[in-house]
Design a protein around this motif. Structure first.
Motif, short mmCIF file in Angstrom:
data_model
loop_
_atom_site.label_atom_id
_atom_site.label_comp_id
_atom_site.label_asym_id
_atom_site.label_seq_id
_atom_site.Cartn_x
_atom_site.Cartn_y
_atom_site.Cartn_z
N PHE A 1 -10.92 -33.53 -15.21
CA PHE A 1 -9.61 -34.00 -15.66
C PHE A 1 -8.51 -33.35 -14.83
CE2 PHE A 1 -12.30 -34.55 -19.33
CZ PHE A 1 -11.81 -35.68 -19.98
N LYS A 2 -7.48 -34.12 -14.52
CA LYS A 2 -6.24 -33.57 -13.95
C LYS A 2 -5.30 -33.34 -15.13
CE LYS A 2 -3.58 -32.50 -10.37
NZ LYS A 2 -3.97 -31.53 -9.35
N ILE A 3 -4.83 -32.10 -15.28
CA ILE A 3 -3.94 -31.77 -16.40
C ILE A 3 -2.64 -31.23 -15.81
CG2 ILE A 3 -3.70 -30.47 -18.54
CD1 ILE A 3 -6.72 -30.48 -18.78
N SER A 4 -1.67 -32.11 -15.66
CA SER A 4 -0.45 -31.80 -14.90
C SER A 4 0.39 -30.69 -15.51
CB SER A 4 0.40 -33.07 -14.74
OG SER A 4 0.79 -33.59 -16.00
N LYS A 5 0.30 -30.49 -16.83
CA LYS A 5 1.13 -29.48 -17.48
C LYS A 5 0.37 -28.22 -17.83
CE LYS A 5 4.24 -32.96 -19.45
NZ LYS A 5 4.78 -33.55 -20.69
N MET A 6 -0.81 -28.04 -17.24
CA MET A 6 -1.59 -26.81 -17.46
C MET A 6 -1.11 -25.77 -16.46
SD MET A 6 -5.72 -26.22 -17.66
CE MET A 6 -6.04 -26.58 -15.93
N ASP A 7 -0.09 -25.01 -16.86
CA ASP A 7 0.57 -24.10 -15.93
C ASP A 7 0.07 -22.67 -15.99
OD1 ASP A 7 3.33 -26.01 -16.76
OD2 ASP A 7 2.56 -25.91 -14.72
N CYS A 8 -0.54 -22.28 -17.09
CA CYS A 8 -0.95 -20.88 -17.21
C CYS A 8 -2.12 -20.75 -18.18
CB CYS A 8 0.23 -20.00 -17.64
SG CYS A 8 0.89 -20.41 -19.27
N LEU B 1 -0.53 -32.74 -22.55
CA LEU B 1 -0.44 -31.91 -21.35
C LEU B 1 -0.55 -32.75 -20.06
CD1 LEU B 1 -2.58 -28.83 -22.45
CD2 LEU B 1 -0.10 -28.91 -22.17
N GLY B 2 -0.43 -34.05 -20.22
CA GLY B 2 -0.49 -34.93 -19.05
C GLY B 2 -1.87 -35.01 -18.43
N SER B 3 -2.87 -35.37 -19.25
CA SER B 3 -4.26 -35.38 -18.77
C SER B 3 -4.71 -36.77 -18.34
CB SER B 3 -5.19 -34.86 -19.86
OG SER B 3 -5.12 -35.70 -21.00
N GLN B 4 -5.53 -36.79 -17.30
CA GLN B 4 -6.17 -38.03 -16.87
C GLN B 4 -7.48 -37.71 -16.18
OE1 GLN B 4 -3.18 -39.63 -14.15
NE2 GLN B 4 -4.33 -38.87 -12.40
#
Length: 264
Positions: free
Chosen positions: A6-13, A62-65
């Motif tokens: 998965f790409k999770i664009s809002k996984m920052d920390c 979290l903006g996942s795809q």
């Protein structure tokens, strides 16, 4: 076994990593989770139930795809025996800086520091839930998440009210020197937390990468408060401090909502 990335664009920390871990906890079809925070990717090793996994991750907003999914013969995964100790370490650092920033923020009249202290508290809540819910029932985990989320929301709302009061009234200037010094220390603390957690993943990640540090929302917030301190001194106005405080309170509310979703 299937391997889905998965790409999770809002996984920052790492706090978002723990949110995802808690959300997926208890799903028997999941055999292992592999997080790549610098690239904001999550690889799930599972036996079926892809739709349920995708739905659960999506509920955190979290903006996942899905990037890819494929069959894999991998069945053995490295277990990190030091994870619990590391979680206690980062929990202690975050909670300590919550106290430091809240105290210095109130004394120096800086809403930026007060707001950032709540962001530190939010991360401490996530690590705390991860630790205290280990071995407990799903109901217990949800109850702890609800209490933490509600408490965080109440504090953020009180912060918004205080920011509004200071915007409308005449307030003394915040101490820009305290803002800058404390934020630099918080920046170092966040960097240490991120480094420790990423270092624990594998020997190949033992060296701290710039991409690990600067993808973290917490670090960006610290830099924002530092910049606000500089602008407070330059413009002789408390508005930069109030603006950064408002932005951080919004992020704290978003974090609280994500925690509350764990309680559903």
């Amino acid at each position: 076994m299937d391997k889905t990335t998965f790409k999770i664009s809002k996984m920052d920390c790492p706090s978002e990593e723990n949110l995802i871990r808690m959300k997926l906890d208890g799903m028997a079809s999941i055999k292992n989770l592999d997080f790549d925070i610098p690239n904001r990717e999550l690889t799930v090793f599972h036996e079926g139930s892809l739709a349920q996994i995708q739905k659960s991750i999506g509920e955190l907003n979290l903006g996942s795809q899905i990037i890819s999914t494929e069959f894999t013969e991998q069945t053995l995964f490295e277990e990190n025996s030091h994870q619990k100790k590391l979680l206690w370490t980062v929990l202690a650092i975050n909670f300590a800086f919550f106290g430091i920033e809240m105290t210095t923020g109130l004394v120096s009249r800086s809403m930026g520091l007060v707001a950032d202290s709540l962001d530190m508290l939010a991360d401490a809540f996530v690590y705390g839930i991860s630790l205290f819910a280990v071995g407990g029932t799903l109901i217990r985990k949800k109850r702890i998440a609800k209490l933490a989320g509600v408490f965080q929301l109440v504090l953020a709302m009180l912060g918004f009210v205080e920011v509004l009061r200071r915007f409308l009234g005449k307030e003394a200037m915040p101490n820009f020197e305290t803002m800058i010094v404390v934020s630099v220390l918080a920046l170092i603390a966040n960097g240490i937390c991120l480094y420790l957690l990423q270092k624990s993943k594998s020997k190949e990640e033992a060296h701290m990468k710039a991409s690990m540090i600067f993808t973290s929302n917490d670090v960006i917030i610290n830099i924002g408060v530092i910049c606000a301190g500089v602008l407070v001194n330059w413009l002789q106005s408390n508005k930069p401090d109030l603006i950064i405080g408002t932005i951080v309170f919004v992020l704290v509310v978003q974090g609280a909502v994500r925690i509350l979703k764990l309680g559903k």
